[in-house]
Design an enzyme around this catalytic site. Structure first.
Site, short mmCIF file in Angstrom:
data_model
loop_
_atom_site.label_atom_id
_atom_site.label_comp_id
_atom_site.label_asym_id
_atom_site.label_seq_id
_atom_site.Cartn_x
_atom_site.Cartn_y
_atom_site.Cartn_z
N ASN A 104 0.87 -1.18 0.00
CA ASN A 104 0.00 0.00 0.00
C ASN A 104 0.90 1.22 0.00
O ASN A 104 1.55 1.52 1.00
CB ASN A 104 -0.89 -0.04 1.26
CG ASN A 104 -1.67 1.25 1.45
OD1 ASN A 104 -1.76 2.07 0.54
ND2 ASN A 104 -2.25 1.41 2.64
N LYS A 145 0.02 4.27 -0.12
CA LYS A 145 -0.59 5.44 0.52
C LYS A 145 -0.40 6.67 -0.38
O LYS A 145 -0.41 6.52 -1.59
CB LYS A 145 -0.01 5.62 1.93
CG LYS A 145 -0.07 4.31 2.73
CD LYS A 145 0.24 4.46 4.18
CE LYS A 145 0.12 3.10 4.87
NZ LYS A 145 0.27 3.16 6.31
N HIS A 189 -9.23 1.09 5.40
CA HIS A 189 -7.91 1.28 6.00
C HIS A 189 -8.06 2.23 7.19
O HIS A 189 -8.85 3.17 7.15
CB HIS A 189 -6.92 1.85 4.98
CG HIS A 189 -5.52 1.81 5.47
ND1 HIS A 189 -5.03 2.73 6.37
CD2 HIS A 189 -4.51 0.93 5.25
CE1 HIS A 189 -3.77 2.41 6.67
NE2 HIS A 189 -3.44 1.33 6.00
N GLU A 191 -6.39 4.60 8.16
CA GLU A 191 -6.19 6.03 7.85
C GLU A 191 -7.45 6.63 7.23
O GLU A 191 -7.73 7.81 7.40
CB GLU A 191 -4.95 6.19 6.95
CG GLU A 191 -3.68 5.96 7.75
CD GLU A 191 -2.52 5.35 6.99
OE1 GLU A 191 -2.51 5.41 5.74
OE2 GLU A 191 -1.61 4.82 7.66
N GLU A 210 -4.69 -5.03 10.68
CA GLU A 210 -3.65 -4.02 10.87
C GLU A 210 -3.89 -3.29 12.20
O GLU A 210 -4.72 -2.37 12.26
CB GLU A 210 -3.69 -2.99 9.74
CG GLU A 210 -3.42 -3.57 8.37
CD GLU A 210 -2.89 -2.52 7.40
OE1 GLU A 210 -1.80 -2.76 6.87
OE2 GLU A 210 -3.53 -1.47 7.21
N GLY A 234 3.29 2.10 10.70
CA GLY A 234 4.27 3.16 10.53
C GLY A 234 5.04 3.52 11.80
O GLY A 234 5.70 4.55 11.85
N SER A 282 4.14 -2.31 10.13
CA SER A 282 5.59 -2.36 10.33
C SER A 282 6.21 -3.69 9.91
O SER A 282 7.18 -4.16 10.53
CB SER A 282 5.96 -2.03 11.79
OG SER A 282 5.58 -0.69 12.09
P1 13P Z 1 3.56 0.23 7.46
O1 13P Z 1 4.01 -1.05 6.81
O2 13P Z 1 4.27 1.44 6.93
O3 13P Z 1 3.55 0.13 8.94
O4 13P Z 1 2.03 0.45 7.01
C1 13P Z 1 1.13 -0.58 7.14
C2 13P Z 1 -0.11 -0.20 6.43
O5 13P Z 1 -0.87 0.66 6.88
C3 13P Z 1 -0.42 -0.88 5.16
O6 13P Z 1 -1.72 -0.64 4.77
#
Ligand code: 13P
Length: 243
Positions: free
Chosen positions: A9, A11, A89, A91, A159, A165, A203
Site C-alpha cells: 500500500n 498510501k 484502512h 487512515e 492491521e 508506521g 511495520s
Molecule cells: P507500514 O508497513 O508502513 O507500517 O504500514 C502498514 C499499512 O498501513 C499498510 O496498509
C-alpha cells in the site's frame, strides 16, 4: 488453499518516477509463487495496468457515479486497470470518519465492479491496552464485511493501528491470537471462510517477515513503508515464498 498474498500500500506516495521501483520488482519476481498486489496512488493505476502484479486502488466511493467531487468509484478503478481495492484502512477510518457501514457499502461497490475488496480492520493502542482487541475485531468484521463476501472477492487485512508506521509490531502470540480469532469468525459465517485470506499489516519489514509468516492463519502481508522500494519489498516477497 489460495496462494499467499504480498500486498503493498503506497498510501499518498509515488510519482511516475517511482514506477522504476516496480519495474525492478517485476524483473526480480517474474515467476513468483505468491500473488503480488500493489496499491499505488490512483494517479498511477493506469500506468501500472500492464505489469505482472495485481494492481489495486486504496479506496473507492460506494456509489457508481455522481456528484462526489474528488472521489473515485470502483468502476473507475476497474476501468483504469485495478483488480483490487482497499476498504476501511485505518487512515480512512481516522482521516475521513469512515464507519463500518460505509466500509461495507464500499466493499459491496467493489464486488459490483468485479474488484476484490481488501477489507482492513484493527484495534487502536487504547483498545489493545484495555483488553478489547477481540471485541473490536468482532464489531469490525460484523459491520464492515458484507454477507456477500467470498474467498474470491474478499481479503481481510488485520492491521493494529498502533503498529502502522511506528516500527512496533505485536508479539507473534498476539498476531496468532487475532488471526485465529478472525479465522474462526470467518468460518462460522461463510461457507468458504477457511479459504479467505487474512493478511497481517503494520511495520512488516524484511527483518521480521519470516517470523510473522510462520504464524498460523497469516496468509500474507499488507505492507506500507517497506513496499515503496524494490530493495525493501523484495525480501518480504521472498520470505512469503519460503513460508
Ligand atoms: P507500514 O508497513 O508502513 O507500517 O504500514 C502498514 C499499512 O498501513 C499498510 O496498509
Amino acid at each position: 488453499m489460495p496462494r499467499k498474498l504480498a500486498a503493498g500500500n503506497w498510501k499518498m506516495n509515488g510519482l511516475r518516477a517511482s514506477l522504476e521501483e516496480l519495474k525492478t520488482l517485476e524483473k526480480r519476481h517474474d515467476d513468483a509463487s505468491v500473488d503480488i498486489l500493489i496499491c499505488p496512488p490512483a494517479t498511477l493505476i493506469s500506468a501500472c495496468k500492464d505489469m505482472l502484479f495485481d494492481i489495486g486502488g486504496q479506496d473507492c466511493h460506494s456509489a457508481t457515479s455522481g456528484a462526489h467531487t474528488g472521489d473515485i468509484s470502483a468502476d473507475m478503478l476497474a476501468d483504469a486497470g485495478a483488480s483490487h481495492v482497499l476498504t476501511g484502512h485505518s487512515e480512512r477510518r481516522t482521516d475521513h470518519g469512515e464507519d463500518d457501514a460505509t466500509i461495507a457499502a464500499k466493499s459491496l461497490a467493489a464486488y459490483a465492479a468485479d474488484l476484490t475488496a481488501v477489507i482492513c480492520i484493527g484495534e487502536t493502542l487504547e483498545e489493545r491496552e484495555n483488553g478489547s482487541t477481540l471485541a473490536v475485531i468482532d464489531t469490525q468484521l460484523a459491520g464492515s464485511v458484507p454477507d456477500a463476501a467470498t474467498a474470491q472477492n474478499t481479503v481481510i487485512a488485520y492491521e493494529p493501528v498502533w503498529a502502522i508506521g511506528t516500527g512496533k509490531v505485536p508479539t507473534l502470540d498476539q498476531i496468532g491470537e487475532v488471526h485465529a480469532h478472525i479465522r474462526q469468525r470467518l468460518t462460522d459465517r461463510f461457507s468458504d471462510g477457511g479459504a479467505m485470506r487474512i493478511l497481517y499489516g503494520g511495520s512488516v519489514k524484511g527483518s521480521n517477515a519470516a517470523d510473522i509468516f510462520a504464524v498460523p492463519d497469516v496468509d500474507g502481508a499488507l505492507v506500507g513503508g517497506a513496499s515503496l522500494k524494490a530493495d525493501d519489498f523484495s525480501p518480504i516477497i521472498a520470505a512469503l515464498e519460503k513460508a
